[in-house]
Design a protein around this motif. Structure first.
Motif, PDB file in Angstrom:
ATOM      1  N   TYR A   1      -3.236   2.696  10.857  1.00 35.78           N
ATOM      2  CA  TYR A   1      -3.419   3.205   9.824  1.00 35.78           C
ATOM      3  C   TYR A   1      -2.414   4.080   9.981  1.00 35.78           C
ATOM      4  O   TYR A   1      -2.381   5.506   9.579  1.00 35.78           O
TER       5      TYR A   1
ATOM      6  N   ASN B   1      -3.850   7.365  11.680  1.00 37.53           N
ATOM      7  CA  ASN B   1      -5.530   6.965  11.896  1.00 37.53           C
ATOM      8  C   ASN B   1      -5.403   5.551  12.857  1.00 37.53           C
ATOM      9  O   ASN B   1      -5.654   4.798  12.158  1.00 37.53           O
TER      10      ASN B   1
ATOM     11  N   PRO C   1     -21.287   1.122  10.299  1.00 39.55           N
ATOM     12  CA  PRO C   1     -20.924   1.835   8.742  1.00 39.55           C
ATOM     13  C   PRO C   1     -19.750   2.195   8.190  1.00 39.55           C
ATOM     14  O   PRO C   1     -18.771   1.375   8.208  1.00 39.55           O
ATOM     15  N   THR C   2     -19.446   3.328   6.887  1.00 40.07           N
ATOM     16  CA  THR C   2     -18.675   2.428   6.336  1.00 40.07           C
ATOM     17  C   THR C   2     -17.770   3.159   6.172  1.00 40.07           C
ATOM     18  O   THR C   2     -17.097   4.129   7.004  1.00 40.07           O
TER      19      THR C   2
ATOM     20  N   GLY D   1     -15.747   1.800   9.265  1.00 39.44           N
ATOM     21  CA  GLY D   1     -15.956   1.709  10.837  1.00 39.44           C
ATOM     22  C   GLY D   1     -14.798   0.497  10.989  1.00 39.44           C
ATOM     23  O   GLY D   1     -14.785   0.691  12.185  1.00 39.44           O
ATOM     24  N   GLY D   2     -14.046   0.130   9.999  1.00 35.36           N
ATOM     25  CA  GLY D   2     -13.333  -0.988  10.320  1.00 35.36           C
ATOM     26  C   GLY D   2     -13.507  -2.201  10.222  1.00 35.36           C
ATOM     27  O   GLY D   2     -12.850  -3.089  11.130  1.00 35.36           O
ATOM     28  N   LYS D   3     -14.592  -2.424   9.603  1.00 38.06           N
ATOM     29  CA  LYS D   3     -15.228  -4.138   9.226  1.00 38.06           C
ATOM     30  C   LYS D   3     -14.174  -5.072   8.323  1.00 38.06           C
ATOM     31  O   LYS D   3     -13.438  -6.052   9.105  1.00 38.06           O
TER      32      LYS D   3
ATOM     33  N   VAL E   1      -7.987   2.505  13.957  1.00 40.06           N
ATOM     34  CA  VAL E   1      -9.123   2.525  13.612  1.00 40.06           C
ATOM     35  C   VAL E   1      -9.712   1.583  14.709  1.00 40.06           C
ATOM     36  O   VAL E   1     -10.585   1.589  15.027  1.00 40.06           O
TER      37      VAL E   1
ATOM     38  N   TYR F   1      -2.459  -7.726   8.551  1.00 37.31           N
ATOM     39  CA  TYR F   1      -1.610  -6.563   8.994  1.00 37.31           C
ATOM     40  C   TYR F   1      -1.682  -7.183  10.938  1.00 37.31           C
ATOM     41  O   TYR F   1      -2.196  -8.175  11.008  1.00 37.31           O
TER      42      TYR F   1
ATOM     43  N   THR G   1     -10.831  -3.647   8.011  1.00 35.58           N
ATOM     44  CA  THR G   1      -9.969  -3.724   9.516  1.00 35.58           C
ATOM     45  C   THR G   1      -9.677  -5.186  10.159  1.00 35.58           C
ATOM     46  O   THR G   1      -8.324  -5.535  10.310  1.00 35.58           O
TER      47      THR G   1
ATOM     48  N   SER H   1       0.503  -1.265  -0.372  1.00 35.88           N
ATOM     49  CA  SER H   1       0.226   0.256  -0.031  1.00 35.88           C
ATOM     50  C   SER H   1       1.029   1.250   0.028  1.00 35.88           C
ATOM     51  O   SER H   1       0.641   1.958  -0.362  1.00 35.88           O
TER      52      SER H   1
ATOM     53  N   GLN I   1     -13.453  -8.576  -0.586  1.00 39.43           N
ATOM     54  CA  GLN I   1     -14.525  -7.547  -0.671  1.00 39.43           C
ATOM     55  C   GLN I   1     -14.694  -7.341  -2.862  1.00 39.43           C
ATOM     56  O   GLN I   1     -14.803  -7.573  -3.355  1.00 39.43           O
TER      57      GLN I   1
HETATM   58  N1  LIG Z   1      -4.688   0.742   3.190  1.00 36.75           N
HETATM   59  C1  LIG Z   1      -5.593   1.262   4.489  1.00 36.75           C
HETATM   60  N2  LIG Z   1      -4.266   2.496   4.542  1.00 36.75           N
HETATM   61  C2  LIG Z   1      -4.663   4.048   5.120  1.00 36.75           C
HETATM   62  N3  LIG Z   1      -6.175   3.550   5.605  1.00 36.75           N
HETATM   63  C3  LIG Z   1      -7.443   2.307   5.681  1.00 36.75           C
HETATM   64  C4  LIG Z   1      -6.190   1.649   4.768  1.00 36.75           C
HETATM   65  N4  LIG Z   1      -7.953   0.818   4.732  1.00 36.75           N
HETATM   66  C5  LIG Z   1      -8.608   1.479   5.312  1.00 36.75           C
HETATM   67  N5  LIG Z   1      -8.126   2.882   6.334  1.00 36.75           N
HETATM   68  C6  LIG Z   1      -9.212   3.244   6.806  1.00 36.75           C
HETATM   69  O1  LIG Z   1      -9.086   3.053   8.125  1.00 36.75           O
HETATM   70  C7  LIG Z   1     -10.836   2.844   8.066  1.00 36.75           C
HETATM   71  C8  LIG Z   1     -11.355   1.625   8.075  1.00 36.75           C
HETATM   72  O2  LIG Z   1     -11.541   0.425   6.742  1.00 36.75           O
HETATM   73  P1  LIG Z   1     -12.471  -0.072   6.410  1.00 36.75           P
HETATM   74  O3  LIG Z   1     -11.436  -0.984   5.053  1.00 36.75           O
HETATM   75  O4  LIG Z   1     -11.758  -1.049   8.128  1.00 36.75           O
HETATM   76  O5  LIG Z   1     -13.543   0.393   6.796  1.00 36.75           O
HETATM   77  P2  LIG Z   1     -14.294  -0.953   6.565  1.00 36.75           P
HETATM   78  O6  LIG Z   1     -15.909  -1.260   7.860  1.00 36.75           O
HETATM   79  O7  LIG Z   1     -14.905  -2.479   6.400  1.00 36.75           O
HETATM   80  O8  LIG Z   1     -15.324   0.012   5.459  1.00 36.75           O
HETATM   81  P3  LIG Z   1     -16.923  -0.143   4.387  1.00 36.75           P
HETATM   82  O9  LIG Z   1     -18.346  -0.827   5.010  1.00 36.75           O
HETATM   83  O10 LIG Z   1     -16.833   0.575   3.503  1.00 36.75           O
HETATM   84  O11 LIG Z   1     -15.871  -1.149   3.801  1.00 36.75           O
HETATM   85  C9  LIG Z   1     -10.968   3.326   6.902  1.00 36.75           C
HETATM   86  O12 LIG Z   1     -11.189   5.266   7.644  1.00 36.75           O
HETATM   87  C10 LIG Z   1     -10.278   3.937   5.805  1.00 36.75           C
HETATM   88  O13 LIG Z   1     -10.230   5.089   5.386  1.00 36.75           O
END
Ligand SMILES: Nc1ncnc2c1ncn2[C@@H]1O[C@H](COP(=O)(O)OP(=O)(O)OP(=O)(O)O)[C@@H](O)[C@H]1O
Length: 579
Positions: free
Chosen positions: A354, A357, A378-379, A381-383, A359, A394, A385, A120, A425
């Motif tokens: 990250y 940030n 929510p989008t 939210g960290g799922k 999470v 990670y 991750t 990344s 996904q």
């Molecule tokens: N590779 C990355 N590098 C930096 N920040 C990241 C990376 N992947 C995700 N993030 C950040 O981490 C946070 C959580 O992201 P994540 O993809 O885990 O959310 P999610 O709940 O799975 O979202 P969605 O429902 O949209 O899939 C977000 O703020 C996103 O911007």
């Protein structure tokens, strides 16, 4: 962890030192080539002495048979030099190609060993350029430059010894112009190196740009952004061009001054030599041989000046290669520890960031064997991750992820990936056939005959799915899956994960692009999984999570048990959002 590749700080000799392990494997062939090189150099150095001796004795004494003998010797020596030079070139070409081959292998294996975070933080196009372009610069140096470089250096040293040995005063005067240009070269070397590093860096940047626009070509067309990308490419191509010109100028700036140094030396020898001749300190034979030695010294120096750019570019390329080779994963496998956790999987005080940030913040939860869990939220939210931490894409910044009671970091990669299946996904397929894609990383079923495999697919209820593809298991697949819908690609990823028979299966929005009937079919297949299999379903579509045993709500750094389905919906509706 910072995985950004740094460039351009290594000094030539430090870089050469790092090259040693690669050259080590080539020791035998290099030594033989080296012997050929010495033979070639010695023949060229001995000839002028024979000429001087022949003039001083045979020609002045009118001994023509002596002249004939000397000519035969000179011819024989040149013949030896020719044969030695032929083999030296042939062997070194092979060495260059072999180094290129092993370097590319090493680089590729290194990339395979690095964690997701590395990819990344670095652009794929630049990495490709390091494997393709930069390794080739080293090959060029090894196959064309190295022996010429060493050979010429040898010739220069040998000629300098003879020049100084024949007459020290004249020798020092004749070598003075060389000393001046060598000092100049040394002083300007760091500047030249910088120009070359910048040029290679922009080749990497250009590859990254090309890759990005080709990868996203559909979006470019759909948004009518071709002009924008054309402009962006023109700008980066222009920068690449300017840097290449600037590196070319820097690399060749010395070549004329080396020629000039040789000419100045000849004038010095002519005037100072005649003066010494009149003083009786010198003979005519040595005077003639002196001119030959001068060319044996200054010609190689000019040639080294010609090879120098290849060396500089190779060193800049090597810097970029060495930066990748020096990268170490910060996710090593830790030593085994006794189990001390609960359930199949446990998050214990897990925090993850990250960069800056955060999470997840001190998250705790446990997943039991054989249960189905839904992760909603929510989008952003960290799922995903959380799922990535479960699959050890990670490592947590602090806290522990425990698999079967043991820290996940103690599992060997094969063991961990065997236990955990992850349907992403964005499904990724490899160019090949459907058969190759569903058996990717599956050593067990790869051994099976077509009939045996069909039987397994039938038992697992997966045959239905594959029969939807025109050519069944032989259906061609491309990495981007252009000929397939996203839903079809997800089906293949689904079958691939199920065939690995994981203990824990993570479905990250895996059914988001599949029609309701197929989704139902997949539901039935999932229901047929061994009773011990734990499932994690990440989904936005609420019907997907209805049948789960427990629901977790993921948001704002926390993962909390939502309790009932209704409560989970309330949490989602209450607008507890981070994005
Ligand atoms: N590779 C990355 N590098 C930096 N920040 C990241 C990376 N992947 C995700 N993030 C950040 O981490 C946070 C959580 O992201 P994540 O993809 O885990 O959310 P999610 O709940 O799975 O979202 P969605 O429902 O949209 O899939 C977000 O703020 C996103 O911007």
């Amino acid at each position: 962890m910072n995985y950004q590749l740094k460039t351009g700080a290594t000094r030539p000799f430090a870089a050469l030192k790092k090259l040693m392990p690669i050259i080590k494997g080539e020791r035998k062939i290099l030594s033989v080539a080296f012997v050929a090189l010495i033979a070639n150099t010695l023949t060229s150095l001995i000839v002028p002495i024979i000429i001087a001796h022949t003039i001083n004795t045979s020609i002045i004494g009118k001994d023509y048979s002596g002249v004939l003998r000397a000519s035969i010797w000179i011819f024989a020596l040149y013949l030896v030099g020719f044969i030695a030079s032929y083999f030296q070139t042939r062997w070194m070409g092979a060495v260059g190609q072999h180094i290129l081959f092993s370097l590319r292998n090493q680089l590729f294996s290194k990339l395979q060993s690095l964690p997701v975070a590395f990819f990344s933080q670095n652009k794929a196009g630049d990495l490709i350029s390091r494997i393709n372009n930069d390794t080739d610069k080293l090959n060029q140096f090894f196959s064309q430059g190295l022996l010429q470089f060493v050979g010429n250096l040898f010739m220069m040293i040998g000629a300098a010894v003879f020049i100084l040995a024949v007459n020290i005063k004249l020798g020092l005067a004749a070598l003075a112009p060389a000393a001046v240009v060598l000092i100049l070269t040394k002083l300007l070397s760091p500047w030249i190196k910088k120009r070359n590093a910048a040029s290679l860096q922009s080749v990497g940047g250009m590859s990254a740009e090309i890759q990005e626009s080709l990868d996203n070509f559909k979006v470019v067309v759909a948004f009518n952004r071709r002009d924008y990308f054309n402009k962006r490419f023109a700008a980066i191509n222009n920068q690449n061009y300017r840097r290449a010109v600037s590196a070319g100028i820097a690399n060749n700036i010395f070549i004329p001054s080396y020629g000039l140094a040789g000419n100045v030396a000849q004038i010095i020898v002519l005037f100072f030599g005649i003066f010494l001749l009149t003083q009786g300190e010198f003979t005519i034979g040595f005077m003639i041989s002196y001119f030959v030695y001068l060319s044996r010294f200054y010609d190689p120096m000019r040639q080294i000046a010609g090879i120098w750019p290849i060396f500089q570019v190779a060193m800049a390329g090597w810097d970029r290669i060495a930066a990748v080779l020096a990268m170490e994963s910060d996710m090593p496998v830790m030593e085994e520890q006794p189990a001390n956790g609960k359930g199949l999987l446990e998050f214990r005080e897990v925090s993850f960031k990250y960069g800056e940030n955060e999470v997840l913040h001190k998250v705790n939860f446990t997943l039991e064997r054989g249960k189905t869990y839904a992760f909603v939220g929510p989008t952003g939210g960290g799922k995903t991750t959380t799922a990535s931490l479960i699959a050890r894409l990670y490592d947590p910044v602090s806290g522990q992820v425990l698999l079967d009671g043991k820290d996940i970091r103690t599992y060997k990669t094969e063991e961990r990936t065997q236990k955990i299946g992850f349907i992403l996904q964005e499904p990724f397929l490899f160019t090949g056939t459907l058969y190759e894609n569903i058996l990717y990383g599956n050593d067990t079923y790869r051994q099976y005959s077509a009939e045996q495999l069909n039987e397994v697919l039938q038992q697992k209820g997966l045959l239905h799915i594959l029969e939807r593809f025109d050519k069944g298991l032989q259906t061609p697949v491309t990495s981007k899956g252009e000929s397939m819908s996203l839903g079809q690609r997800q089906l293949i990823a689904f079958v691939r994960a199920l065939l690995r028979e994981p203990e824990l299966l993570i479905l990250d929005e895996a059914t988001a692009n599949i029609d309701t009937v197929t989704e139902q079919l997949l539901g039935e297949i999932l229901a047929k999984l061994p009773a011990q299999t734990t499932q994690i379903i990440i989904a936005h579509r609420l019907n997907t999570i209805e049948k789960s045993d427990e629901i977790f709500f993921v948001n704002a750094g926390q993962i909390i048990q939502a309790g009932s389905f209704d409560h989970a919906i309330r949490l989602l509706m209450e607008g507890k959002r981070v994005s």
